[in-house]
Design a protein around this motif. Structure first.
Motif, short mmCIF file in Angstrom:
data_model
loop_
_atom_site.label_atom_id
_atom_site.label_comp_id
_atom_site.label_asym_id
_atom_site.label_seq_id
_atom_site.Cartn_x
_atom_site.Cartn_y
_atom_site.Cartn_z
N TYR A 1 0.84 -1.21 0.15
CA TYR A 1 0.04 -0.20 0.01
C TYR A 1 0.88 1.00 0.10
O TYR A 1 0.35 2.52 -0.05
N SER A 2 2.26 1.05 0.21
CA SER A 2 3.13 2.14 -0.04
C SER A 2 3.29 2.91 -1.14
O SER A 2 3.59 2.19 -2.32
N ALA A 3 3.29 4.12 -1.31
CA ALA A 3 3.37 4.80 -2.44
C ALA A 3 4.75 5.23 -2.67
O ALA A 3 5.30 5.74 -3.85
N ASP A 4 5.71 4.92 -1.69
CA ASP A 4 7.11 5.32 -1.59
C ASP A 4 7.95 4.18 -1.41
O ASP A 4 9.16 4.11 -0.92
N CYS A 5 7.52 2.97 -1.83
CA CYS A 5 8.53 1.51 -2.19
C CYS A 5 9.66 2.22 -2.90
O CYS A 5 9.49 2.87 -3.94
N PRO A 6 10.93 1.82 -2.47
CA PRO A 6 11.81 2.24 -3.28
C PRO A 6 11.94 1.62 -4.74
O PRO A 6 11.82 0.39 -4.63
N VAL A 7 12.32 2.40 -5.59
CA VAL A 7 12.76 2.12 -7.07
C VAL A 7 13.86 2.57 -7.55
O VAL A 7 14.36 3.44 -7.24
N THR A 8 14.49 1.95 -8.39
CA THR A 8 15.68 2.28 -8.96
C THR A 8 15.29 2.87 -10.20
O THR A 8 14.44 2.68 -10.94
N ALA A 9 16.58 3.92 -10.51
CA ALA A 9 16.34 4.44 -11.78
C ALA A 9 16.43 3.52 -12.91
O ALA A 9 16.89 2.40 -13.01
N GLY A 10 15.43 4.06 -14.22
CA GLY A 10 15.51 2.91 -15.26
C GLY A 10 14.60 1.83 -14.98
O GLY A 10 14.46 0.85 -15.78
N SER A 11 13.72 1.62 -13.94
CA SER A 11 12.87 0.78 -13.64
C SER A 11 11.65 0.75 -14.75
O SER A 11 11.34 1.88 -15.14
N TRP A 12 11.05 -0.36 -15.16
CA TRP A 12 10.16 -0.31 -16.16
C TRP A 12 8.93 0.56 -15.73
O TRP A 12 8.03 1.10 -16.54
N ASP A 13 8.36 0.32 -14.46
CA ASP A 13 7.37 1.15 -13.73
C ASP A 13 7.78 1.73 -12.51
O ASP A 13 7.99 0.92 -11.36
N THR A 14 7.88 3.34 -12.44
CA THR A 14 8.25 3.85 -11.28
C THR A 14 7.04 4.35 -10.55
O THR A 14 7.19 5.02 -9.54
N SER A 15 5.93 4.39 -11.36
CA SER A 15 4.49 4.95 -10.57
C SER A 15 4.09 3.88 -9.54
O SER A 15 4.01 2.80 -9.93
N GLN A 16 3.51 4.61 -8.62
CA GLN A 16 3.02 3.64 -7.41
C GLN A 16 1.69 4.12 -7.02
O GLN A 16 1.59 5.48 -6.94
N SER A 17 0.91 3.57 -6.71
CA SER A 17 -0.64 3.93 -6.21
C SER A 17 -1.03 2.81 -5.37
O SER A 17 -0.28 1.89 -4.73
N ASN A 18 -2.14 2.92 -4.87
CA ASN A 18 -2.73 2.25 -3.55
C ASN A 18 -2.85 0.67 -4.16
O ASN A 18 -3.35 0.48 -5.22
N CYS A 19 -2.22 -0.17 -3.45
CA CYS A 19 -2.23 -1.60 -3.49
C CYS A 19 -1.43 -1.99 -4.74
O CYS A 19 -2.34 -2.55 -5.78
N ASP A 20 -0.24 -1.97 -4.79
CA ASP A 20 0.31 -2.35 -6.20
C ASP A 20 1.23 -3.89 -5.52
O ASP A 20 1.72 -3.90 -4.71
N GLY A 21 1.91 -4.34 -6.72
CA GLY A 21 2.49 -5.55 -6.59
C GLY A 21 3.89 -4.87 -6.83
O GLY A 21 4.10 -3.67 -7.40
N TYR A 22 4.97 -5.59 -6.10
CA TYR A 22 6.31 -4.92 -6.07
C TYR A 22 7.27 -6.05 -5.94
O TYR A 22 6.98 -7.04 -5.31
N ILE A 23 8.42 -5.78 -6.77
CA ILE A 23 9.37 -6.76 -6.84
C ILE A 23 10.87 -6.14 -6.81
O ILE A 23 10.86 -4.85 -7.29
N CYS A 24 11.47 -6.65 -6.00
CA CYS A 24 12.93 -5.78 -5.76
C CYS A 24 13.94 -7.10 -5.88
O CYS A 24 13.88 -8.08 -5.58
N LYS A 25 15.14 -6.26 -5.95
CA LYS A 25 16.59 -7.36 -6.03
C LYS A 25 17.30 -6.74 -5.03
O LYS A 25 17.77 -5.52 -5.19
#
Length: 170
Positions: A136-160
């Motif tokens: 539910y976090s709109a501020d989960c960390p994303v890296t530059a160049g990620s294919w989707d950097t937009s976040q809204s309520n209730c998103d799927g998230y993947i990180c490495k």
């Protein structure tokens, strides 16, 4: 003589020479490890690294979850966050523990439906860690160049994360 031997994502046994005319009996010592903080901590997935280290991922509601020095995002940010820990193959040494998430609930866990907090944990051949979860976090960390950097309520998230759990790679 017998020892635990990791085989892919499972454990097996490695045996020394023995008389094959007798049945082989292995009586392993069972090892269990516990970890967490003062509140709810739920483990949802486990993976074995190529060298035998054990990674566990789940959800924490503990502000005092025991993270290790230098770990990525070492402090819980929301009410529910994702954790990943790295233990040695014998489960006797905590090698690393990190928190991943944003300022809202990450990896929610609905006790009525038993919804998964961390949908998956996977390792690449170098031991880098992939986590996938809902947030539910709109501020989960994303890296530059990620294919989707937009976040809204209730998103799927993947990180490495790197194998030492000290840096976000993607």
């Amino acid at each position: 003589e017998a020892a635990y031997a990791p085989r892919g994502n499972t454990y097996g046994f490695a045996t020394g020479p023995y008389d094959r005319s007798y049945p082989l009996l292995i009586d392993p010592v069972l090892v269990c490890a516990g970890f967490g903080g003062a509140n709810r901590d739920v483990a949802f997935d486990v993976a074995i690294a190529p060298g035998g280290d054990v990674y566990v991922a789940g959800m924490t509601q503990s502000p005092d979850f025991p993270v290790t020095a230098g770990a990525y995002a070492a402090n819980p940010k929301g009410y529910k966050d994702i954790f990943v820990v790295r233990l040695d193959r014998d489960l006797t040494t905590l090698k690393a523990a990190a928190i991943v998430g944003g300022s809202d609930d990450d990896g929610w866990w609905d006790s009525g439906s038993r919804g998964a907090a961390c949908a998956d944990l996977a390792l690449d051949p170098w031991g880098n860690v992939f986590l996938a979860f809902g947030t539910y976090s709109a501020d989960c960390p994303v890296t530059a160049g990620s294919w989707d950097t937009s976040q809204s309520n209730c998103d799927g998230y993947i990180c490495k994360l790197n194998a030492n759990l000290t840096g976000l790679l993607g």
